[in-house]
Motif scaffolding. Structure first.
Motif, PDB file in Angstrom:
ATOM      1  N   CYS A   1     -11.554   1.509   2.090  1.00 15.58           N
ATOM      2  CA  CYS A   1     -10.550   2.551   2.267  1.00 15.58           C
ATOM      3  C   CYS A   1     -11.286   3.858   2.508  1.00 15.58           C
ATOM      4  O   CYS A   1     -12.132   4.256   1.700  1.00 15.58           O
ATOM      5  CB  CYS A   1      -9.682   2.661   1.016  1.00 15.58           C
ATOM      6  SG  CYS A   1      -8.487   4.029   1.095  1.00 15.58           S
TER       7      CYS A   1
ATOM      8  N   PHE B   1      -3.811   7.831  -2.017  1.00 17.90           N
ATOM      9  CA  PHE B   1      -4.477   9.118  -2.136  1.00 17.90           C
ATOM     10  C   PHE B   1      -3.455  10.107  -2.680  1.00 17.90           C
ATOM     11  O   PHE B   1      -2.418  10.337  -2.053  1.00 17.90           O
ATOM     12  CB  PHE B   1      -4.993   9.576  -0.773  1.00 17.90           C
ATOM     13  CG  PHE B   1      -5.621  10.940  -0.754  1.00 17.90           C
ATOM     14  CD1 PHE B   1      -6.666  11.274  -1.606  1.00 17.90           C
ATOM     15  CD2 PHE B   1      -5.179  11.900   0.147  1.00 17.90           C
ATOM     16  CE1 PHE B   1      -7.246  12.533  -1.571  1.00 17.90           C
ATOM     17  CE2 PHE B   1      -5.755  13.164   0.196  1.00 17.90           C
ATOM     18  CZ  PHE B   1      -6.789  13.479  -0.667  1.00 17.90           C
TER      19      PHE B   1
ATOM     20  N   ILE C   1     -10.634   7.973   3.650  1.00 16.68           N
ATOM     21  CA  ILE C   1      -9.646   9.044   3.775  1.00 16.68           C
ATOM     22  C   ILE C   1     -10.422  10.269   4.228  1.00 16.68           C
ATOM     23  O   ILE C   1     -11.407  10.642   3.581  1.00 16.68           O
ATOM     24  CB  ILE C   1      -8.970   9.320   2.409  1.00 16.68           C
ATOM     25  CG1 ILE C   1      -8.351   8.026   1.858  1.00 16.68           C
ATOM     26  CG2 ILE C   1      -7.949  10.443   2.519  1.00 16.68           C
ATOM     27  CD1 ILE C   1      -8.299   7.975   0.363  1.00 16.68           C
TER      28      ILE C   1
ATOM     29  N   MET D   1      -6.182   7.871   7.114  1.00 22.46           N
ATOM     30  CA  MET D   1      -6.592   6.854   6.146  1.00 22.46           C
ATOM     31  C   MET D   1      -6.805   5.557   6.908  1.00 22.46           C
ATOM     32  O   MET D   1      -5.957   5.160   7.707  1.00 22.46           O
ATOM     33  CB  MET D   1      -5.537   6.628   5.060  1.00 22.46           C
ATOM     34  CG  MET D   1      -5.946   5.551   4.048  1.00 22.46           C
ATOM     35  SD  MET D   1      -4.671   5.150   2.821  1.00 22.46           S
ATOM     36  CE  MET D   1      -4.813   6.552   1.721  1.00 22.46           C
TER      37      MET D   1
ATOM     38  N   CYS E   1      -4.399   1.094  -1.045  1.00 19.78           N
ATOM     39  CA  CYS E   1      -5.161   2.300  -1.332  1.00 19.78           C
ATOM     40  C   CYS E   1      -4.180   3.467  -1.313  1.00 19.78           C
ATOM     41  O   CYS E   1      -3.361   3.580  -0.398  1.00 19.78           O
ATOM     42  CB  CYS E   1      -6.239   2.499  -0.260  1.00 19.78           C
ATOM     43  SG  CYS E   1      -7.282   3.952  -0.511  1.00 19.78           S
TER      44      CYS E   1
ATOM     45  N   ALA F   1      -8.084   8.909  -5.511  1.00 20.84           N
ATOM     46  CA  ALA F   1      -7.879   7.763  -4.629  1.00 20.84           C
ATOM     47  C   ALA F   1      -7.918   6.532  -5.520  1.00 20.84           C
ATOM     48  O   ALA F   1      -8.796   6.412  -6.384  1.00 20.84           O
ATOM     49  CB  ALA F   1      -8.961   7.691  -3.568  1.00 20.84           C
TER      50      ALA F   1
ATOM     51  N   THR G   1     -10.499   3.807  -9.414  1.00 23.31           N
ATOM     52  CA  THR G   1     -10.180   5.154  -8.929  1.00 23.31           C
ATOM     53  C   THR G   1     -11.421   6.000  -8.664  1.00 23.31           C
ATOM     54  O   THR G   1     -12.482   5.794  -9.245  1.00 23.31           O
ATOM     55  CB  THR G   1      -9.305   5.937  -9.940  1.00 23.31           C
ATOM     56  OG1 THR G   1     -10.047   6.159 -11.137  1.00 23.31           O
ATOM     57  CG2 THR G   1      -8.014   5.215 -10.240  1.00 23.31           C
TER      58      THR G   1
ATOM     59  N   SER H   1      -0.185   6.314   0.930  1.00 27.16           N
ATOM     60  CA  SER H   1      -0.814   5.024   0.661  1.00 27.16           C
ATOM     61  C   SER H   1      -0.658   4.072   1.834  1.00 27.16           C
ATOM     62  O   SER H   1       0.224   4.224   2.675  1.00 27.16           O
ATOM     63  CB  SER H   1      -0.244   4.402  -0.615  1.00 27.16           C
ATOM     64  OG  SER H   1       1.133   4.172  -0.472  1.00 27.16           O
TER      65      SER H   1
END
Length: 175
Positions: free
Chosen positions: A94, A67, A96, A81, A65, A112, A149, A57
């Protein structure tokens, strides 16, 4: 040969408009006038196979954020990220992704999550753009999006993930 229908054109626009908006949001987040104390940042982390649940995060100001995932096969992969906030603090982003484009890991789950904001747009990809590779989005049925999410959809997700992108607006407490 049949003439193209208007439906395929609408599908193209439905894909291009959110992508263009997200691109503009990312530019705003990375611009020189970014809100004080909210400098966008990119961090590298390892996605580790082995079937265990792992999490990574990042926070930026009032936003965060994270993951969370579980993957099998291969060896560690280096991922990144990026978190950013627009100049007016009206949009948190955000992203990733695996910079090499395609992950060779077998993801059994992913999620996420953003805090401090509500998701306006999100997309998951089985392949990320890199070199000659283009982004390849997951089918909509493979993942689900809630207010905060983006996660795999049990029984529908095909175990391929290389990129997640989220644009979210700040949560406002209303009286």
């Amino acid at each position: 040969m049949a003439a193209p229908s208007g439906r395929s054109c609408r599908c193209v626009w439905a894909t291009l408009v959110p992508t263009a908006l997200l691109f503009l949001a990312a530019l705003a987040a990375a611009g020189p006038g970014t809100a004080p104390g909210a400098t966008p940042s990119t961090a590298e982390f390892d996605v580790r196979p082995g079937g265990e649940v792992h999490s990574f995060s990042r926070s930026l100001g009032d936003f965060s954020c994270s993951f969370t995932y579980s993957a099998q096969g291969g060896t560690n992969e280096q991922w990144q990220m990026n978190v950013g906030v627009s100049e007016d603090s009206g949009l948190f982003s955000c992203s990733i992704w695996r910079p090499q484009g395609k992950s060779y890991l077998f993801f059994t789950q992913f999620k996420a999550e953003v805090k401090g904001a509500k998701i306006e747009y999100a997309m998951a990809y089985s392949q990320a753009a890199a070199g000659a590779l283009s982004d390849i989005p997951l089918k909509q049925e493979e993942f689900e999006i809630t207010e905060t999410t983006v996660s795999h959809r049990e029984g529908k997700f095909r175990f391929e993930l290389s990129k997640l992108v989220i644009a979210a607006k700040p949560s406002r407490d209303e009286l």
